[in-house]
Design an enzyme around this catalytic site. Sequence first.
Site, PDB file in Angstrom:
ATOM      1  N   SER A 242      41.402  50.996  30.118  1.00  0.00           N
ATOM      2  CA  SER A 242      42.285  51.459  30.687  1.00  0.00           C
ATOM      3  C   SER A 242      44.074  52.012  29.882  1.00  0.00           C
ATOM      4  O   SER A 242      44.571  53.175  29.782  1.00  0.00           O
ATOM      5  CB  SER A 242      42.969  50.681  32.333  1.00  0.00           C
ATOM      6  N   HIS A 272      34.851  47.032  33.703  1.00  0.00           N
ATOM      7  CA  HIS A 272      36.769  46.852  33.439  1.00  0.00           C
ATOM      8  C   HIS A 272      37.234  46.590  34.820  1.00  0.00           C
ATOM      9  O   HIS A 272      36.740  45.475  35.706  1.00  0.00           O
ATOM     10  CB  HIS A 272      36.891  47.850  33.359  1.00  0.00           C
ATOM     11  N   HIS A 318      34.830  38.191  28.850  1.00  0.00           N
ATOM     12  CA  HIS A 318      36.080  38.563  28.440  1.00  0.00           C
ATOM     13  C   HIS A 318      36.278  39.032  27.501  1.00  0.00           C
ATOM     14  O   HIS A 318      35.470  37.782  26.314  1.00  0.00           O
ATOM     15  CB  HIS A 318      37.207  38.002  29.390  1.00  0.00           C
ATOM     16  N   ARG A 327      45.916  34.626  34.752  1.00  0.00           N
ATOM     17  CA  ARG A 327      45.948  35.625  35.508  1.00  0.00           C
ATOM     18  C   ARG A 327      45.282  35.330  37.028  1.00  0.00           C
ATOM     19  O   ARG A 327      45.528  34.972  38.041  1.00  0.00           O
ATOM     20  CB  ARG A 327      45.609  36.870  35.338  1.00  0.00           C
ATOM     21  N   ASP A 373      39.847  39.111  37.735  1.00  0.00           N
ATOM     22  CA  ASP A 373      38.985  39.605  38.950  1.00  0.00           C
ATOM     23  C   ASP A 373      38.712  38.489  40.030  1.00  0.00           C
ATOM     24  O   ASP A 373      37.985  39.404  41.015  1.00  0.00           O
ATOM     25  CB  ASP A 373      38.108  41.157  38.735  1.00  0.00           C
TER      26      ASP A 373
HETATM   27  N1  NMX Z   1      27.548  38.405  33.562  1.00  0.00           N
HETATM   28  C1  NMX Z   1      26.388  38.423  32.336  1.00  0.00           C
HETATM   29  N2  NMX Z   1      26.380  38.464  31.175  1.00  0.00           N
HETATM   30  C2  NMX Z   1      27.723  38.293  30.569  1.00  0.00           C
HETATM   31  C3  NMX Z   1      28.657  38.091  31.260  1.00  0.00           C
HETATM   32  C4  NMX Z   1      29.043  38.312  32.421  1.00  0.00           C
HETATM   33  N3  NMX Z   1      29.780  37.918  33.714  1.00  0.00           N
HETATM   34  N4  NMX Z   1      29.869  38.353  30.581  1.00  0.00           N
HETATM   35  C5  NMX Z   1      29.608  38.358  29.033  1.00  0.00           C
HETATM   36  N5  NMX Z   1      27.717  38.579  29.146  1.00  0.00           N
HETATM   37  C6  NMX Z   1      26.792  39.471  28.421  1.00  0.00           C
HETATM   38  C7  NMX Z   1      27.092  40.599  27.615  1.00  0.00           C
HETATM   39  O1  NMX Z   1      26.975  41.637  28.929  1.00  0.00           O
HETATM   40  C8  NMX Z   1      26.817  40.321  26.333  1.00  0.00           C
HETATM   41  O2  NMX Z   1      25.242  40.994  26.555  1.00  0.00           O
HETATM   42  P1  NMX Z   1      24.581  41.610  25.269  1.00  0.00           P
HETATM   43  O3  NMX Z   1      23.894  40.628  24.867  1.00  0.00           O
HETATM   44  O4  NMX Z   1      23.071  41.355  26.342  1.00  0.00           O
HETATM   45  O5  NMX Z   1      24.678  42.863  25.334  1.00  0.00           O
HETATM   46  C9  NMX Z   1      26.814  39.094  25.778  1.00  0.00           C
HETATM   47  O6  NMX Z   1      27.093  38.276  27.045  1.00  0.00           O
HETATM   48  C10 NMX Z   1      28.397  38.714  24.947  1.00  0.00           C
HETATM   49  O7  NMX Z   1      29.009  39.445  25.535  1.00  0.00           O
HETATM   50  P2  NMX Z   1      30.412  38.867  25.129  1.00  0.00           P
HETATM   51  O8  NMX Z   1      31.212  39.244  23.964  1.00  0.00           O
HETATM   52  O9  NMX Z   1      30.398  37.875  25.810  1.00  0.00           O
HETATM   53  O10 NMX Z   1      32.160  40.034  26.514  1.00  0.00           O
HETATM   54  P3  NMX Z   1      32.034  41.434  26.152  1.00  0.00           P
HETATM   55  O11 NMX Z   1      33.272  41.967  24.892  1.00  0.00           O
HETATM   56  O12 NMX Z   1      30.863  42.664  25.357  1.00  0.00           O
HETATM   57  O13 NMX Z   1      32.284  41.668  27.478  1.00  0.00           O
HETATM   58  C11 NMX Z   1      33.201  41.789  29.796  1.00  0.00           C
HETATM   59  C12 NMX Z   1      33.223  41.571  28.180  1.00  0.00           C
HETATM   60  C13 NMX Z   1      34.279  41.840  30.562  1.00  0.00           C
HETATM   61  C14 NMX Z   1      32.872  43.168  30.379  1.00  0.00           C
HETATM   62  C15 NMX Z   1      31.732  40.719  30.039  1.00  0.00           C
HETATM   63  O14 NMX Z   1      32.052  39.490  30.040  1.00  0.00           O
HETATM   64  C16 NMX Z   1      31.390  41.284  31.301  1.00  0.00           C
HETATM   65  O15 NMX Z   1      30.144  41.998  31.744  1.00  0.00           O
HETATM   66  N6  NMX Z   1      31.890  40.554  32.736  1.00  0.00           N
HETATM   67  C17 NMX Z   1      31.246  41.049  33.884  1.00  0.00           C
HETATM   68  C18 NMX Z   1      32.414  42.099  34.491  1.00  0.00           C
HETATM   69  C19 NMX Z   1      34.005  42.096  34.396  1.00  0.00           C
HETATM   70  O16 NMX Z   1      34.043  40.623  34.790  1.00  0.00           O
HETATM   71  N7  NMX Z   1      34.866  42.288  34.200  1.00  0.00           N
HETATM   72  C20 NMX Z   1      36.144  42.979  34.272  1.00  0.00           C
HETATM   73  C21 NMX Z   1      37.223  41.817  32.792  1.00  0.00           C
HETATM   74  C22 NMX Z   1      37.958  42.562  33.383  1.00  0.00           C
HETATM   75  N8  NMX Z   1      38.576  43.661  33.479  1.00  0.00           N
HETATM   76  O17 NMX Z   1      39.520  43.641  34.511  1.00  0.00           O
HETATM   77  O18 NMX Z   1      38.650  44.747  33.093  1.00  0.00           O
HETATM   78  C1  MLT Z   2      42.582  43.722  31.487  1.00  0.00           C
HETATM   79  O1  MLT Z   2      43.114  43.085  32.709  1.00  0.00           O
HETATM   80  O2  MLT Z   2      42.375  44.655  31.292  1.00  0.00           O
HETATM   81  C2  MLT Z   2      41.695  43.212  31.478  1.00  0.00           C
HETATM   82  O3  MLT Z   2      41.152  41.754  31.188  1.00  0.00           O
HETATM   83  C3  MLT Z   2      40.220  44.163  30.442  1.00  0.00           C
HETATM   84  C4  MLT Z   2      40.869  43.394  29.024  1.00  0.00           C
HETATM   85  O4  MLT Z   2      41.838  43.229  28.266  1.00  0.00           O
HETATM   86  O5  MLT Z   2      40.004  43.530  28.083  1.00  0.00           O
END
Ligand code: NMX
Ligand code: MLT
Length: 439
Positions: A242, A272, A318, A327, A373
């Site tokens: 964002s 996100h 994350h 947070r 979240d």
């Molecule tokens: N559940 C399942 N798989 C996960 C999760 C999770 N909570 N977190 C990471 N992974 C997987 C990810 O999908 C990736 O899989 P692949 O190799 O098959 O593509 C692998 O672990 C490596 O990912 P990371 O490098 O640890 O994380 P990345 O930087 O790619 O993504 C998020 C970060 C936040 C998108 C990921 O952790 C996620 O999808 N979390 C769940 C959704 C979430 O809570 N999002 C909110 C984040 C905060 N916000 O407000 O933005």
């Molecule tokens: C945010 O607050 O924007 C989330 O934690 C996602 C991020 O920092 O990548």
Amino acid sequence: MILHEKILAQLPEWRERIKSLAKEHGEVKVDDVTVGQIIGGMRDIKSLLTDVSFVDPAHGILFRGMSIPEVLKKLPKARGGKMPLVGGLYYLLMVGEVPTKEQAQEVEAEWARRAELPDYVYKMLKAMPKDTHPMILFTQAVMALARDSAFTRKYHEGMKKDAYWEPALEDSINLTAKLPVIAAFIYRYKYFGEKKKPRYNPKLDYGANFAKMMDVADRKGYAELSRLYFILHSDHESGNVSAHLTHLAGSSLADIYSSFSAGLCGLAGPLHGLANQECLAWLLDVHKKFGGVPSRDDLYKFAWDTLNSGKVIPGYGHGVLRVIDPRFVTQMEFARKRFPDDELLRLADMVLDVVPTVLREQGKAKNPAPNVDAISGTLQHYYGVREFDFYTVLFGVGRALGVTANYVWARGLGQPIERPKSVTTKMLEEAAAEAMQKA
Ligand code: NMX
Ligand code: MLT
């Protein structure tokens, strides 16, 4: 206006620092970029400049160099509450200094003067089908306000580059003033069919006004939560979707309404900001399936079932943080202090115990700990805001505080249009072959 005066006084020195860095040290190397980073979503490439906040992977967010506990301790508090005035946080983000109570109240007073929403926004929202997702409504309302952008008007009148930040600030205060009104209207209209315009009371602060306009039962408690919520969600340096989208759109000199609506489109994605609605939905699924708080073993199996069905577990993991999100910790403390016996909170506590274990066993997520979240919806649910598809709107109200501060400074420092370079797969293969030959 206080923010204008303070930024005006600081700008010459900041401009000089940036100018001298670019002129005298423009060739200094800050980072290397690997093939893995290009394929992997530009992760960790140091390529954005902001002084508003910084995410330390090992400690979490620093707002203008201050941790969350410091911010909560040092910012002036709302009348009758323990949480800071949101206006004080906005001052901190914009100006980089801790405000006095009077300075924080001046920001609050500016918001109160500018909170009224034009009629066309209400009409537009009412014209949309009833089943429209609140994030669509929220984004549309923000976008529609671009009609009244001072920045766009002045730009077309031929304003000088040095002056860009002034109408950018004007727009930013107008926008942030109206967001709680837009959000509360969407909430009351969509879920309760109320057509009346929310009234912003100039005697109340931002958080208390939001609680009043949302018309929740425990206004005092919800005002405290709102203050905390908006502060915690305000900024997370510049690389998150964002913030980056807002910055990128702004770099083309789109006004802040258009730029922030781009940011909101990204916030609406489930990886996100929408993760906050997904989290509560996941918790409620568990609750429904097991008729309450399940056993640890049942929850363990449920978490694995989620992963095995190809989904992520929302609220965990994350892109940058490598520790539990502070947070999350702060919200958990807030909840444990105020409603330790809430059943959903007990469930969230068990999830905190089980999900990181499951993610560690799966071995993919680099950080198996909870993010912001994972718990925010549980707090909303406790105060009676249970329509969880609304939750990302709340994230949006908070996020505007940080991205508008960044937008104003980007214009003040004359940051250029953002335009990174792309490569082709063949180029990466050639680079890889060359590296192998050298090794
Ligand atoms: N559940 C399942 N798989 C996960 C999760 C999770 N909570 N977190 C990471 N992974 C997987 C990810 O999908 C990736 O899989 P692949 O190799 O098959 O593509 C692998 O672990 C490596 O990912 P990371 O490098 O640890 O994380 P990345 O930087 O790619 O993504 C998020 C970060 C936040 C998108 C990921 O952790 C996620 O999808 N979390 C769940 C959704 C979430 O809570 N999002 C909110 C984040 C905060 N916000 O407000 O933005
Ligand atoms: C945010 O607050 O924007 C989330 O934690 C996602 C991020 O920092 O990548």
